[in-house]
Write a protein that holds these residues in place. Structure first.
Motif, PDB file in Angstrom:
ATOM      1  N   MET A  55      69.947  31.797  15.160  1.00 19.14           N
ATOM      2  CA  MET A  55      69.446  32.703  14.123  1.00 19.14           C
ATOM      3  C   MET A  55      69.689  32.120  12.728  1.00 19.14           C
ATOM      4  N   CYS A  56      70.890  31.604  12.503  1.00 18.67           N
ATOM      5  CA  CYS A  56      71.233  31.047  11.187  1.00 18.67           C
ATOM      6  C   CYS A  56      70.380  29.816  10.870  1.00 18.67           C
ATOM      7  N   VAL A  57      70.234  28.931  11.859  1.00 19.68           N
ATOM      8  CA  VAL A  57      69.489  27.698  11.593  1.00 19.68           C
ATOM      9  C   VAL A  57      68.010  28.000  11.362  1.00 19.68           C
ATOM     10  N   ARG A  58      67.481  29.007  12.055  1.00 24.24           N
ATOM     11  CA  ARG A  58      66.095  29.423  11.774  1.00 24.24           C
ATOM     12  C   ARG A  58      65.962  29.887  10.327  1.00 24.24           C
ATOM     13  N   GLN A  59      66.959  30.610   9.865  1.00 16.88           N
ATOM     14  CA  GLN A  59      66.927  31.086   8.473  1.00 16.88           C
ATOM     15  C   GLN A  59      66.965  29.907   7.499  1.00 16.88           C
ATOM     16  N   ILE A  60      67.877  28.967   7.769  1.00 14.18           N
ATOM     17  CA  ILE A  60      67.985  27.790   6.892  1.00 14.18           C
ATOM     18  C   ILE A  60      66.629  27.087   6.847  1.00 14.18           C
ATOM     19  N   ASP A  61      66.047  26.911   8.033  1.00 10.20           N
ATOM     20  CA  ASP A  61      64.762  26.248   8.152  1.00 10.20           C
ATOM     21  C   ASP A  61      63.695  26.972   7.320  1.00 10.20           C
TER      22      ASP A  61
ATOM     23  N   THR B 133      78.199  33.445  29.260  1.00  9.25           N
ATOM     24  CA  THR B 133      77.311  34.422  28.620  1.00  9.25           C
ATOM     25  C   THR B 133      77.719  34.659  27.163  1.00  9.25           C
ATOM     26  N   VAL B 134      79.048  34.711  26.917  1.00  9.19           N
ATOM     27  CA  VAL B 134      79.499  34.925  25.535  1.00  9.19           C
ATOM     28  C   VAL B 134      79.099  33.735  24.661  1.00  9.19           C
ATOM     29  N   ALA B 135      79.364  32.530  25.147  1.00  7.39           N
ATOM     30  CA  ALA B 135      79.039  31.342  24.355  1.00  7.39           C
ATOM     31  C   ALA B 135      77.532  31.246  24.137  1.00  7.39           C
ATOM     32  N   GLY B 136      76.769  31.523  25.186  1.00  7.88           N
ATOM     33  CA  GLY B 136      75.318  31.473  25.069  1.00  7.88           C
ATOM     34  C   GLY B 136      74.807  32.488  24.068  1.00  7.88           C
ATOM     35  N   PHE B 137      75.388  33.690  24.115  1.00  9.89           N
ATOM     36  CA  PHE B 137      74.998  34.741  23.179  1.00  9.89           C
ATOM     37  C   PHE B 137      75.262  34.303  21.725  1.00  9.89           C
ATOM     38  N   MET B 138      76.439  33.765  21.506  1.00 10.64           N
ATOM     39  CA  MET B 138      76.803  33.413  20.135  1.00 10.64           C
ATOM     40  C   MET B 138      76.058  32.187  19.623  1.00 10.64           C
ATOM     41  N   LEU B 139      75.651  31.334  20.536  1.00 11.22           N
ATOM     42  CA  LEU B 139      74.901  30.159  20.095  1.00 11.22           C
ATOM     43  C   LEU B 139      73.415  30.445  19.942  1.00 11.22           C
ATOM     44  N   TYR B 140      72.850  31.125  20.931  1.00 13.44           N
ATOM     45  CA  TYR B 140      71.385  31.107  21.037  1.00 13.44           C
ATOM     46  C   TYR B 140      70.668  32.430  20.863  1.00 13.44           C
ATOM     47  N   ASN B 141      71.404  33.545  20.849  1.00 15.95           N
ATOM     48  CA  ASN B 141      70.682  34.817  20.827  1.00 15.95           C
ATOM     49  C   ASN B 141      69.788  34.927  19.588  1.00 15.95           C
ATOM     50  N   GLU B 142      68.563  35.330  19.815  1.00 21.04           N
ATOM     51  CA  GLU B 142      67.585  35.352  18.709  1.00 21.04           C
ATOM     52  C   GLU B 142      67.688  36.618  17.861  1.00 21.04           C
ATOM     53  N   GLY B 143      68.454  37.608  18.346  1.00 20.99           N
ATOM     54  CA  GLY B 143      68.539  38.842  17.576  1.00 20.99           C
ATOM     55  C   GLY B 143      69.893  39.057  16.923  1.00 20.99           C
ATOM     56  N   PHE B 144      70.865  38.259  17.298  1.00 20.32           N
ATOM     57  CA  PHE B 144      72.230  38.446  16.793  1.00 20.32           C
ATOM     58  C   PHE B 144      72.385  37.731  15.433  1.00 20.32           C
ATOM     59  N   PRO B 145      72.674  38.476  14.378  1.00 14.27           N
ATOM     60  CA  PRO B 145      72.612  37.880  13.030  1.00 14.27           C
ATOM     61  C   PRO B 145      73.633  36.760  12.799  1.00 14.27           C
TER      62      PRO B 145
END
Lengths: 346, 487
Positions: free
Chosen positions: A244-250, A227-239
């Motif tokens: 989240m970062c790759v969406r911003q880059i995109d 759950t921790v790894a999933g949160f840090m990799l994929y969470n859509e709300g966690f800055p």
């Protein structure tokens, strides 16, 4: 007016160095406060591993103790990834960029760096470390805030944001990678819910990324490596999540190219899209089963590739000779941009 | 000193034999500064000191600094700023402005002449070898026509004021004069810390310098650029000691600050490398000496320049300010002939006279100089920044002998001048206010016509008794106020 290629590169790296400094300050801070192993000792060496700095570190120190690791990462001017070195690099870029950035951005960085230079080794002993780290983190956040509030929104803004988010994504993968392997020596052996010791370690990881409370909001009960790894990799709300970062880059790369009708950068665009697609298509359980480390390593390499392609498209950098890489990727650093020439006043 | 009013300090202030910029001189009292003196006297000395400390911190934080190289590394230093202003009356300024315009006009006529018909040489006004044999004479410029026949677009004229109150030209700077950023920044500082002192005085503004400079760059841009020429400021880079000024000017003009490596020349046109590839550049304010500008045309070892830029320039595809080859006009030996040039080209007398100067290449002058070494200032003609100067009355015996040997070995490399008793201005020192020597460098911008920035840079020799005001030799600066004409 189009942005000077060299300025674009300096802006990109100024943002990266500031983001990297903030992350390092967070990690050092949390390490000191929360990261204790089963015997109650702090594993300082894990930080050296986190940044793949083993070679550079052992050239200068024989043992990874609180004292040596802190000196190496806070004050050591010969360590290119110390806080002092990173803030110096950010300031040098800002100095070049002074015609382009706001006076307030420059002044804050200038004053910050000059204060950092006044620090003595005794100021950053393990006892004073938390205070110093909190201060550095705040200065970095002040920089971010001043930039948000004063930096003119032209091409420079887009390069700044891309630099910031590429660095942030890279930092999150590093944090996750090293912690995961420190805590989970061989996957499958640990209790799925984690021992109490493990739970406190996972809290540390989340706190390093300022994600503990957000995580609790999503997962009020329990805490597992997945759950921790999933949160840090994929969470859509966690800055600080990688997605989240790759969406911003995109988003920034897309808008940069369309708004300024830039002809270049399609390779970088494709790589970003590919990375985002890959991130969104794999559940965390599958990733862990097939090897989290390999996966994170791949993400890091994609981020390096994006940086290289952005450099070739916009900074006027020639494609380098292909390099064979197998070891964990060390942190990338700036190649040109900074003036190497020294002359007397004409 | 607590509680001491400036008036107490000013009442014991003694400028001695020198002309004083705030008080004038017996028989020549400075009536125009009366209100400023009165206000200054009402400020507590501790308060003055606090304000001075605030300024110093602010300059450092803003990074209004220049780099000083030590053996180990480069250190940021601020140019020391003295908070007591130097004030020039409207009448004095009208005189100086006309004098500077006359000088710039003359030097531009001179440069056009020597790079074309060389009439002044043929008419025997100036020895040809002094011009043609000068290291800064650029044969490549002969016969080349440039917009408005303007060579020196940016000029700084170093003026001093003698003990009788007469302004004199000490030196011309027609290559890459620096210091104007301090003029504008000093004013900003004063507005922040001394609103009470400046209120209602009527001080002419200085903040439109960047605008005037950009206008001149547009005026000289090639016609092919159309209505929207691209300007740029070419700097040697962030490690140049004047880098702050380059930043300042680029920002004021809203043009990119480029280095040589940002520019390329293709088909004799100049481009800058941008995020969208190459983009044309039409007009360049270059802060790079001739030697460094183009390794193909000048010094081949220069890594700072732009290969091929001279060809682009020669074909009229790019404008450079200043033009190439202006160094021959601000040469210390050529300087001696400027009054004669003014007569020759304009049939006028110099509005601002030179300091009496002897050219040691002339045997009589050399003999006189050697005979009066202990009374004269001896200067090498090729140096800038106050280096290599021997001030006779203050030199030791050994220094004088050293100077004599150098003069005899290479007389053509030296000029001599009497010691000018530079005027003084009240200046903050540790425990009070004392007179310190000052000079004045007005700046003139010329595109199709000449505009002079009101005032200029007042440099102050902070060390007691010294006459050398250069920043590289421990000098500082003051804000320079030109009062509005209210008549």
């Amino acid at each position: 007016m189009n942005l000077l290629a060299r300025y674009a590169e300096c802006i990109f790296w100024m943002a990266r160095y500031m983001e990297r400094a903030e992350n390092l300050a967070r990690i050092l801070d949390v390490q000191e406060t929360f990261a204790r192993d089963s015997k109650g000792d702090i594993n300082w060496f894990s930080i050296v591993q986190l940044y793949a700095d083993e070679t550079a570190f052992f050239e200068r120190y024989s043992q990874a103790t609180a004292e040596t690791v802190i000196q190496f990462y806070v004050l050591d001017p010969q360590n290119a990834s110390s806080l002092t070195s990173m803030i110096r690099a950010a300031r040098e870029n800002a100095r070049i960029l002074r015609p382009w950035i706001s006076t307030e951005m420059w002044t804050q960085l200038n004053v910050f760096y000059n204060k950092l230079l006044e620090l003595k080794p005794k100021d950053v002993s393990a006892r004073g470390l938390a205070r110093i780290c909190a201060w550095i983190k705040e200065e970095c956040q002040t920089h971010t805030g001043i930039t948000e509030g004063t930096f003119y929104r032209d091409q420079g803004w887009y390069f700044y944001q891309m630099g910031k988010y590429i660095e942030r994504a890279d930092q999150t993968t590093r944090l996750l990678d090293i912690k995961y392997h420190t805590l989970v020596p061989s996957v499958g052996e640990t209790h799925p819910d984690g021992s109490p010791q493990d739970v406190s370690q996972w809290c540390t990881v989340l706190r390093s990324a300022a994600g503990y409370h957000a995580f609790r909001r999503v997962y009020p009960r329990g805490m597992t490596p997945a759950t921790v790894a999933g949160f840090m990799l994929y969470n859509e709300g966690f800055p600080r999540s990688v997605v989240m970062c790759v969406r911003q880059i995109d988003g920034f790369l897309t808008r940069l190219r369309s708004r300024y009708s830039l002809r270049r950068g399609s390779e970088a665009m494709e790589t970003v899209d590919e990375l985002l697609g890959a991130l969104l298509s794999r559940p965390i359980e599958a990733v862990i089963r097939e090897g989290l480390h390999e996966y994170l390593d791949w993400v890091q390499r994609q981020l390096i590739l994006i940086t290289t392609e952005i450099g070739q498209a916009f900074f006027g950098l020639e494609p380098p000779a292909p390099a064979v890489e197998s070891a964990p990727a060390p942190s990338q650093s700036q190649t040109q941009g900074q003036s190497q020439t020294q002359t007397a006043s004409p | 000193m607590t509680g001491t009013k400036a008036v107490d300090l000013l009442s014991s202030y003694d400028s001695g034999v020198y002309f004083d910029e705030l008080f004038g001189k017996p028989g020549m009292e400075a009536a125009h500064t009366a209100l400023i003196r009165e206000r200054l006297a009402a400020i507590d000395f501790d308060d003055l000191r606090r304000r001075a400390a605030d300024v110093e911190r602010e300059l450092y934080n803003l990074g209004i600094t220049f780099l000083v190289y030590s053996e180990k590394d480069a250190v940021d230093r601020i140019l020391p700023f003295d908070i007591i202003p130097r004030v020039i009356s409207a009448q004095e300024w009208a005189h100086l402005e006309a004098g500077v315009q006359q000088r710039v006009t003359t030097l531009n006529l001179f440069l056009h002449d020597i790079y074309h018909d060389q009439k002044i040489l043929k008419d025997g006004i100036i020895p040809p070898e002094l011009v043609l044999g000068n290291a800064n004479f650029r044969p490549q410029m002969v016969g080349l026509d440039i917009p408005h026949n303007t060579y020196i677009h940016i000029m700084g004229v170093d003026l001093v004021r003698d003990r009788y109150g007469t302004f004199r030209v000490l030196e011309d700077n027609g290559r890459v004069p620096s210091g104007v950023s301090y003029v504008v920044e000093n004013r900003h500082m004063m507005q922040r810390i001394f609103p009470d002192l400046m209120q209602g005085i009527g001080i002419r503004p200085v903040d439109n310098y960047g605008h005037k400079l950009l206008e001149a760059l547009y005026e000289i841009a090639p016609a092919s650029a159309g209505g929207d020429p691209q300007g740029a400021l070419l700097s040697p880079g962030a490690y140049n000691s004047a880098y702050f000024e380059h930043i300042f000017l680029a920002r004021e003009m809203g043009v990119p600050l480029v280095e040589g490596r940002d520019l390329v020349v293709e088909n004799d046109r100049v481009y800058m490398k941008t995020t969208d590839g190459l983009s044309p550049v039409h007009s360049i304010y270059r802060r790079l000496g001739d030697d460094f500008l183009d390794p193909k045309a000048f010094n081949p070892d220069s890594l700072l320049g732009v290969p091929g830029i001279f060809d682009a320039y020669r074909k009229g595809n790019v404008a450079l300010a200043n033009a190439i080859g202006t160094g021959v006009a601000d040469d210390k030996a050529v300087y001696c002939y400027v009054p004669r040039m003014i007569k020759y080209y304009l049939d006028q007398d110099p509005i601002i006279p030179n300091v009496d100067t002897r050219i040691c290449r002339e045997p009589d002058a050399l003999r006189y100089t050697l005979d009066h070494l202990d009374e004269l200032v001896v200067k090498p003609v090729g140096e800038a920044g106050g280096y290599g100067i021997t001030i006779g009355p203050r030199a030791t015996k050994a220094e004088l002998e050293d100077c004599r040997a150098k003069l005899l070995a290479d007389p053509a490399n030296y000029i001599s001048q009497p010691v000018v008793d530079l005027s003084v201005c009240p200046t903050m020192v540790n425990d009070g206010i004392e007179p310190r020597h000052v000079d004045l460098r007005p700046f003139a911008i010329t595109g199709s016509k000449t505009w002079v920035l009101p005032g200029g840079l007042t440099r102050v020799a902070l060390k007691k008794g010294t006459l050398i005001v250069n920043s590289s030799q421990g000098g500082g600066s003051k804000d320079t106020w030109v009062l509005e004409d209210r008549a």
